[in-house]
Scaffold this active site. Structure first.
Site, PDB file in Angstrom:
ATOM      1  N   LYS A  75     -20.514  50.062  45.633  1.00 39.68           N
ATOM      2  CA  LYS A  75     -19.401  49.189  45.984  1.00 39.68           C
ATOM      3  C   LYS A  75     -18.800  49.692  47.295  1.00 39.68           C
ATOM      4  O   LYS A  75     -18.682  50.906  47.495  1.00 39.68           O
ATOM      5  CB  LYS A  75     -18.369  49.253  44.854  1.00 39.68           C
ATOM      6  N   SER A 150     -13.374  43.307  40.298  1.00 45.13           N
ATOM      7  CA  SER A 150     -13.643  43.300  41.723  1.00 45.13           C
ATOM      8  C   SER A 150     -15.015  43.850  42.101  1.00 45.13           C
ATOM      9  O   SER A 150     -15.464  43.673  43.228  1.00 45.13           O
ATOM     10  CB  SER A 150     -12.579  44.129  42.442  1.00 45.13           C
ATOM     11  N   SER A 174     -12.319  46.230  36.555  1.00 44.44           N
ATOM     12  CA  SER A 174     -13.166  45.830  37.681  1.00 44.44           C
ATOM     13  C   SER A 174     -14.640  46.207  37.575  1.00 44.44           C
ATOM     14  O   SER A 174     -15.446  45.754  38.385  1.00 44.44           O
ATOM     15  CB  SER A 174     -12.605  46.381  38.990  1.00 44.44           C
TER      16      SER A 174
END
Ligand SMILES: [Zn+2]
Lengths: 493, 492
Positions: A75, A150, A174
């Protein structure tokens, strides 16, 4: 594609060339990513170079490590020295990290090949990956739907079969919520078990880095590698950690609580149906499951407001450093205040600004006690309730997300509706508990018909290995996960 | 009706830089004077994803500082964030201690002409320093130097219990002395190692209620602290006497105009939005550890002063000089130890005289610190041994001290030989010296014979001069007396 454990085993045995593994992943990325935008950048040259290095190490006879040749995507809020680090924000456009995060050091020490930066909601604030300043990631099951967020880029990359494992971060859900919406496994470790050094901070007291994987076994393997005390992060705990990968995968005799508070009317009935079936499966395999009537987790209904207040307060402070003075673009004005206002006003997205304003308000003189302090009290109550329940039970089970993958744009203008996505995942963050989301089948009817549903298991603090062992057991009971419709058998092979 | 007199009430907030090698939350050196931005790393420049790591030495020095000030040390260490925007603050917040300071409730006792004054130390806490914004002259840019960012500070806050600029000045002098003694801080004001904020409010002396308080920020010399208090007291008094009202404000003192100007008014005051620092979990401060530090505290200046006076019987002036400057006192102690090791019968008083008159002057002349002199306490002790045994006169000793400083390698004995400064003790040589001097100074001799016995010192001086300081002064004196008395006796 092969599991991470299989790849590493075969590379270590000299049966598999890490360069060909990386080439395969890059090829899939090139084919599939244009449809889903899971990646901000593939970073292909660096990945191939790294794979060659692992191949050389293996050829020399050195042990290339537990993740030898495994392509892993990160990420884009995790620092890799010399590589771009945007956190999905314009305010970090062209910023390059000057150091390695601890998780990256640990992955590299075990022979992993870092492959690409995955998309995210700006500064990890969102539940759909639509808040990225660069692109919206879509769900590999249906490009018209969101992958969750996310860590939507990491979840989509794994669901699309590009890499077997990716790292995400979980502040209020997330990792787990996108894992549920994309039909993969996502694990949020106990707070303090994985170093946050090198994770772009959002809600410091809540968040952890963790793996998203196609196989629960791989989540355990990667967790073993990245967990551990780190002097660079004083919130990591020095506790001894049994290997999650080696803990025997069984649910027999485990006491599993199913609290009614996590099954309430806000959860989509067809999601509940799949979760109930999954819990039955655990019971069939020897777990002692018990529905716990309402009352034991009385404050869970306040988890969303408490979580949003605390995380916004911390974010308002954590994001103060993005002022255009030392890094990132600066939109120079006549005076300092003007420069601050223009830089931050133009380069932060709407959701980020909303949360900075919320946090600034809740911490300000005269409001601090009514909002921030009250939220901390609620947090303590929630943590106490979970701790008490986990004295009687080994695990808590329920759905990960109240819904399945929803259409792009559906909640874009309704922040409050978007915030409800975290209702079932935020409690584990508030309480610091390990929690995993496992694919448990597709919804049979309703708005999410044909889309994956996630089963959430939570355990006691520092018993990450038990949660991961139960997850592996469940995966074996469930059989091979139903694969991404887009890529059919190729992904599963 | 008599005019109202006003009494100022003053509180101080003092920031001292802790004497650590590295910064508070990273491993960068905390050093003054390095080229800009050379003592920085991802942590102290606030790069995304970095976290603070507490410097244990800073904590130790902070606790020692708190103990020296008689404070009660908290059982847990808590940090908070103080949020505000400024380019010299890399993270957009300062890590400090707000809700639970490291220590509270201490006291400093001042020895004032009107008697003992006890001033409460309200609190002492750890925090990190900011960097520096530089505005180069003639250039339309601002530059940022983050070398200082993250330097460990101990903030010490007094209760508002001071009532004059003079008292505030004395408090700062005593505070600096105590902290230097304990090795907590160099308190080097030229390098920003001690900075002070001052709160001032006025009250009519027949009225206990305090007036509105103003704060003067960032004073970096004791003189400016006193001057700023005087200026602000006068300003507030004039304002009140003219029928005006003091407004709560933050001020800056301008030494060029000897006046204060407002930086910001209360309505513009910052809201720092303090909250617990989530990156540094509360840390227990073990009572045994604090006790250990308390027991290991170095001697306080007050205790040293008492010991020098009562035990070593040093004269008050020398006690004061030696205690005022810890380095000088330490030098004295080391010399005394070296002398004792040689089992010389030199008195503490004798050693003190050499340190105060010889070594201190040497350092002053060379504009250096005694710790940086080439003459170490051991080398001084060697010299004292020569003086003590009479091998050199004390006057020649002063010259050898200079030579020791310049040479830096050879021993006192070698330098005595080289400079030909062995004491002149041979009776014949001395007799010749005295006879020469008496012949050259008939006028002095005549005055002596008239009964002006004070002239003897002048003759002794001439003789010592003539011997190049080598003659044994006691023996020359008795020889002079003897000869002169013999010549003048028949006239009686
Ligand atoms: Zn540093």
């Amino acid at each position: 594609m092969m599991s991470a454990a299989t790849i590493a085993g075969r590379v270590r045995a000299g049966e598999l060339d890490p360069v060909s593994v990386t080439r395969g992943a890059l090829k899939r990325l090139e084919e599939r990513d244009p449809n889903i935008h899971a990646y901000l950048d593939a970073d292909a040259d660096a990945a191939l170079e790294r794979a060659e290095q692992v191949a050389e190490d293996a050829a020399r006879g050195d042990d290339p490590g537990r993740l030898a040749g495994v392509p892993i995507s990160l990420k884009d809020n995790i620092a890799v020295k010399g590589r771009a680090l945007t956190a999905g924000s314009r305010i970090l456009q062209d910023y390059h990290a000057p150091y390695h995060s601890t998780v990256v050091r640990r992955l590299l020490a075990e022979g992993a090949v870092l492959l690409g930066r995955t998309n995210l909601d700006e500064f990890a604030m969102g539940s759909s990956t639509e808040n990225s300043a660069y692109a919206a990631t879509t769900n590999p099951w249906d490009e018209r739907r969101v992958p969750g967020g996310s860590s939507g880029g990491s979840a989509a990359a794994v669901a699309a079969g590009i890499v077997p494992v990716a790292l995400g971060s979980d502040t209020g859900g997330s990792i787990r919520q996108p894992a549920a919406l994309c039909g993969v496994t996502g694990f949020k470790p106990t707070y303090g078990s994985v170093s946050r050094h090198g994770l772009v901070a959002f809600g410091s007291s809540l968040e952890q880095i963790g793996p998203l994987a196609a196989h629960a076994e791989d989540a355990a393997l990667v967790y073993d590698v990245i967990a551990g005390h780190d002097p660079l992060d004083p919130t990591t705990t020095p506790a001894e950690r049994p290997s999650a990968y080696k803990t025997s995968a069984s649910v027999e005799g485990l006491r599993v609580a199913v609290p009614e508070e996590l099954l309430d009317e806000t959860v989509e009935p067809r999601v509940l149906e799949r979760v109930a079936a999954a819990i039955d499966l655990l019971g069939d395999a020897g777990a002692i499951t018990k529905v716990v009537p309402k009352g034991r987790l009385a404050h869970v209904r306040l988890a969303v407001p408490a979580y949003y207040l605390i995380s916004a307060c911390e974010a308002s402070s954590n994001l103060a450093r993005y002022d255009g003075m030392r890094f990132g673009p600066r939109l120079e004005q006549d005076d300092l205040l003007g420069t601050y206002q223009r830089t931050r006003g133009s380069l932060f997205g709407t959701e980020v600004k909303r949360r900075i304003l919320l946090g600034t308000f809740a911490l300000s003189a005269g409001h601090h006690d009514a909002w921030y302090r009250k939220a901390l009290e609620v947090r303590r109550l929630i943590a106490d309730e979970f701790r008490a329940l986990l004295q009687e039970f080994d695990l808590i089970a329920g759905p990960t997300s109240p819904s399945g993958a929803f259409p792009l744009g559906e909640k874009e203008d309704e922040p409050w509706a978007m915030y409800q996505c975290d209702a079932l995942t935020a409690p584990a963050c508030l309480a610091g508990l390990p929690s995993i989301s496992l694919p448990c089948g597709l919804a049979k009817k309703g708005p999410y018909k044909g889309f994956p549903v996630g089963l959430q298991l939570m355990g006691r603090a520092h018993e990450d290995h038990r949660v991961l062992a139960a997850a592996r057991a469940f995966e074996a009971l469930r059989g091979e996960p139903e694969r991404c419709a887009l890529y059919g058998n190729e992904v599963a092979s | 009706m008599t005019a109202t007199t006003y009494r100022p009430t003053i509180g101080l907030e003092v920031h001292v830089q802790l004497a650590t090698r590295t910064k508070l939350f990273c491993r960068c050196e905390a050093r003054f004077g390095a080229p800009p931005n050379t003592l920085v790393c991802p942590v102290c420049t606030g790069q995304p994803g970095t976290l603070p790591m507490l410097n244990a030495e800073a904590l130790r020095l902070g606790v020692i500082g708190a103990l020296v000030l008689g404070c009660r040390v908290d059982e847990q260490l808590h940090f908070d964030r103080k949020n505000y925007f400024y380019p010299d603050l890399p993270k957009g917040y300062q890590i400090t201690q707000w809700e639970r300071p490291l220590a509270q409730d201490g006291q400093i006792v001042l020895d004032r002409p009107e008697g003992e004054l006890r001033v409460t130390i309200a609190r002492a806490h750890l925090e990190e320093d900011a960097g520096k914004v530089i505005h180069p002259e003639g250039m339309d840019v601002s530059l940022l130097d983050l070398n200082r960012a993250g330097t460990p500070l101990l903030e010490i806050v007094t209760a508002p219990e001071l009532h004059s600029a003079d008292e505030a000045h004395d408090l700062l002098v005593e505070l600096r002395r105590m902290l230097r003694y304990a090795g907590v801080s160099d308190c080097d004001m030229e390098k920003g190692g001690l900075r002070c904020d001052v709160n001032v409010s006025l009250s009519a002396s027949d009225d206990e209620a305090l007036g509105t308080r103003t704060e003067i920020k960032n004073l970096n010399s004791f003189r400016f602290v006193a001057a700023a208090i005087a200026a602000e007291t006068a300003r507030q008094r004039e304002l009140i006497e003219a029928g005006g009202r003091v407004v709560q404000a933050t001020l800056a003192y301008d030494p060029d105009t000897d006046s204060v100007r407002a930086l910001r008014l209360k309505q513009d005051a910052h809201d720092y939005r303090y909250f617990p620092e989530p990156d540094l979990p509360p840390f227990p401060l073990a009572a045994e550890w604090v006790l250990e530090l308390r027991e290991g505290l170095p001697e306080s200046p007050t205790a040293r002063s008492a010991r020098y006076g009562e035990q070593l019987k040093l004269p008050p002036a020398e006690v004061e000089t030696l205690v005022a400057d810890k380095a000088l006192g330490d030098y004295f102690e080391a010399t005394l130890a070296a002398v004792e090791q040689r089992e010389l019968a030199v008195s503490a008083h004798g050693v003190a005289a050499w340190v105060v008159n010889g070594v201190r002057h040497l350092a002053n002349e060379r504009k250096t610190r005694v710790t940086e002199l080439a003459v170490s306490p051991t080398r001084l002790a060697e010299l004292l041994a020569l003086v003590h045994t009479g091998s050199v006169s004390s006057q020649a000793g002063k010259r050898i001290l200079d030579a020791l400083e310049q040479d830096g390698e050879r021993t006192a004995e070698e330098l005595v030989a080289e400079l030909g400064l062995q004491q002149m003790s041979d009776p014949e040589d001395l007799a010749q010296l005295v006879s020469d001097v008496l012949q050259r100074e008939p006028e002095l001799v005549a005055r002596y014979c008239e009964g002006k016995s004070g002239v003897l010192n002048a003759l002794l001086g001439r003789a010592m001069e003539a011997s190049g300081g080598r003659a044994n002064p006691n023996r020359v004196r008795s020889l002079l007396e003897h000869t002169l008395d013999a010549t003048s006796a028949p006239q009686d």
